[in-house]
Design a protein around this motif. Structure first.
Motif: not given
Length: 151
Positions: A119, A121, A124-125
């Motif tokens: 994933v 991270v 995504i942010e």
């Protein structure tokens, strides 16, 4: 000039992974190591002459590679464009750079589907801060697919 013995395992590992390197001693206990993909080995020679121009060329070459990969993996589906990127095996920040570059090329409602080792991270942010809608599907093998819609 001889580099520190503690650096040799890293240099060997990166060579096996397909990277060329240039090691420069900057001070008595200060070294600078530059790694590039072997296909861009000429960058290391250009770096000696003009470091800033060499960096610009490397960034431009990466953008061209990303465009080619994205165009090969893009498809039209019910009027929207979909770009599929396989980011597995790439070292950060390449997966994020490739994904954001693909999103820049798309119109509203189009989609980027990425397959990452895990994933993403930090991506995504960034997607949250840019306001993109996305869903994540974690795979049984530990990888992750992220479906991102350009808004």
């Amino acid at each position: 000039m001889m580099c520190s013995c503690s650096m040799l395992p890293l240099l060997g590992l990166m060579k096996v992974k397909g990277y060329a390197n240039k090691v420069q001693q900057v001070g008595p206990e200060h070294w600078s190591v530059t790694f590039v993909n072997k296909k861009n080995k000429s960058f290391l020679q250009a770096w000696d002459a003009e470091p800033d121009a060499a960096m610009e060329d490397a960034v431009r070459d990466e953008a061209v590679d990303t465009e080619a990969a994205a165009s090969q993996a893009s498809s039209e589906h019910s009027g929207k464009k979909i770009i599929r990127l396989d980011n597995r095996g790439l070292e950060p920040p390449q997966p994020m750079i490739r994904t954001l570059h693909a999103l820049e090329k798309l119109g509203t409602g189009d989609e980027v589907i990425i397959h990452n080792d895990r994933v993403p991270v930090f991506l995504i942010e960034e997607l949250n801060s840019l306001g993109y809608a996305f869903t994540i599907e974690e795979q049984e093998d530990g990888t992750a697919q992220v479906f991102i819609q350009k808004s």
